[in-house]
Scaffold this motif. Sequence first.
Motif, PDB file in Angstrom:
ATOM      1  N   ASP A  67      -5.450  -5.028 -10.137  1.00  6.24           N
ATOM      2  CA  ASP A  67      -6.217  -6.270 -10.136  1.00  6.24           C
ATOM      3  C   ASP A  67      -6.754  -6.598  -8.755  1.00  6.24           C
ATOM      4  OD1 ASP A  67      -3.904  -6.873  -8.835  1.00  6.24           O
ATOM      5  OD2 ASP A  67      -3.366  -8.599 -10.084  1.00  6.24           O
ATOM      6  N   ARG A  68      -6.725  -5.618  -7.831  1.00  3.87           N
ATOM      7  CA  ARG A  68      -7.268  -5.837  -6.488  1.00  3.87           C
ATOM      8  C   ARG A  68      -8.231  -4.703  -6.148  1.00  3.87           C
ATOM      9  NH1 ARG A  68      -3.884  -9.282  -2.367  1.00  3.87           N
ATOM     10  NH2 ARG A  68      -3.037 -10.778  -3.836  1.00  3.87           N
ATOM     11  N   GLY A  93      -8.943  -1.530  -9.026  1.00 11.51           N
ATOM     12  CA  GLY A  93      -9.414  -2.645  -9.825  1.00 11.51           C
ATOM     13  C   GLY A  93     -10.885  -2.501 -10.145  1.00 11.51           C
ATOM     14  N   GLU A 154      -7.799 -11.100  -0.292  1.00 15.16           N
ATOM     15  CA  GLU A 154      -6.780 -10.234  -0.890  1.00 15.16           C
ATOM     16  C   GLU A 154      -6.292  -9.139   0.063  1.00 15.16           C
ATOM     17  OE1 GLU A 154      -7.750 -10.593  -5.652  1.00 15.16           O
ATOM     18  OE2 GLU A 154      -8.283  -8.743  -4.602  1.00 15.16           O
TER      19      GLU A 154
END
Length: 487
Positions: A67-68, A93, A154
Amino acid sequence: VIALTRCDTVDEDLADLAELEVRERLEGTSLADAPLVRTGAPAGLGVPEVRAALAAALANAGPVAGDRPRMWVDRSFTIGGAGTVVTGTLLDGAVAVGDTLAVWPGGREARVRSVQSHEQALERAEPGARVALNLVGLDRGDVPRGAMLGRPGEWRTTDRLIASLRTVRDLEQPLRDRGAFHLHVGSGAFPARVRLLEQPGPAEPGAAVLTLDEPLPLKTGDRLILREVGRRAVVAGGAVLDPHPPRKGQDLRAAVQVLETAGPSPDDRATALLSIRGIDDLGHLAADTGGGRPSVDLVVGSEAIDPIRARDLTAAAIETAGSYQSDHPHRPGIPKPSLAERLGIGPPLLDALVAESDELADDGATVRTAGFSGGLDAAAEEAWAAVRAELETAGLAVPRRAELDLDTEVVHALLREEKLVAVEDFGYLPSQLDGLVEAVSSMDDGFSVADFRDRFEVTRKHAVPLLEWLDRTGVTRRDGDVRRIVG
């Protein structure tokens, strides 16, 4: 998966020899146990087996999605009418049209106008794909080869890290600290200095601290290659263990032992990093591991606390509170700000630690050990009884608090317990002030300092502080040179 080609052009004995040679060449590498398939493409020999072996390898590789998303830029250019385009391999991601990305180092942001993969327009690109991104808000020079794209907030950069290294098999001399090196990571090459913590070899890894001339957005597990400038050759490869390691050598070696045995998932690595750091921000741990969250119970705000560090801090809090109580036995406990400062933590974390401990008690403004009550002991009570009798006979002309035949700590305890009331430098019994309020209420409205002084037979030294106390407590209100009775 290893495909041994052109096997349809030789007999089986020669193919056996070729397979043995391949295995010898790969011995000691990550491909030593890789499946090998004999193929002959024109005749279709082994092609189904290659497909099956690749499918099995992919199934065993674990998930590639995350998810990154991030992408190391290998090429940037400008297209007329479109603007800046960058290419690279998308990792960790997905990226979609309209997403906002930032470029590291620097963190400058841009919007994704369009996405392509293998010359096909996409609304969304999945991790593992080769992609071209058309960016709005960045010039070509803002995203050179070696830059990294990811979502804002992030990632964070580092110029010092611990890496696990293995030397190449044909290295003639051991790897040394001295010399100039280039670190190849992502799609870039960056000057680096090396300090070995352990001597690496081809089979056994060794840890090293790498210091960079420019900060890079790295996380645990990132693969890297080390090239020595003087030898003009690749000398080692490895992976990042900790992108923000401790400073002390002893702590570094302890950290290596923890990190080399950590599990492969981001959460496992975040838990390992927290065990080294003791206390860390969840955002930092997520950035350093690609989204990992440590498996711990104690989280205060954005800070996570390792259980061992929490235990040590609690023990230190108990010891510090006990020592403070020994030095100040008449106080209710150690003030929270003082205890937090001595432990080197913030008040919210202190509150959480005290709440978790059966050996500490939270009294609001102070912390004490369980069972400690503070206040006056027998000797202090005896001294106070004598002073209280003197105050009762002194009327309102009491001595200053510093002149009382009491230890300073006892005076503070009496003030906290409201057995004594501070009126500037003087200390009065609550009953004395209650009687004063009752007597003042019966005075004529609009009395002066002189009237007050004569009424209570005190000097100006006592009269002015008492009148100001009456003003503060709302009994009287000053009106020029006189006092008015309130209510």
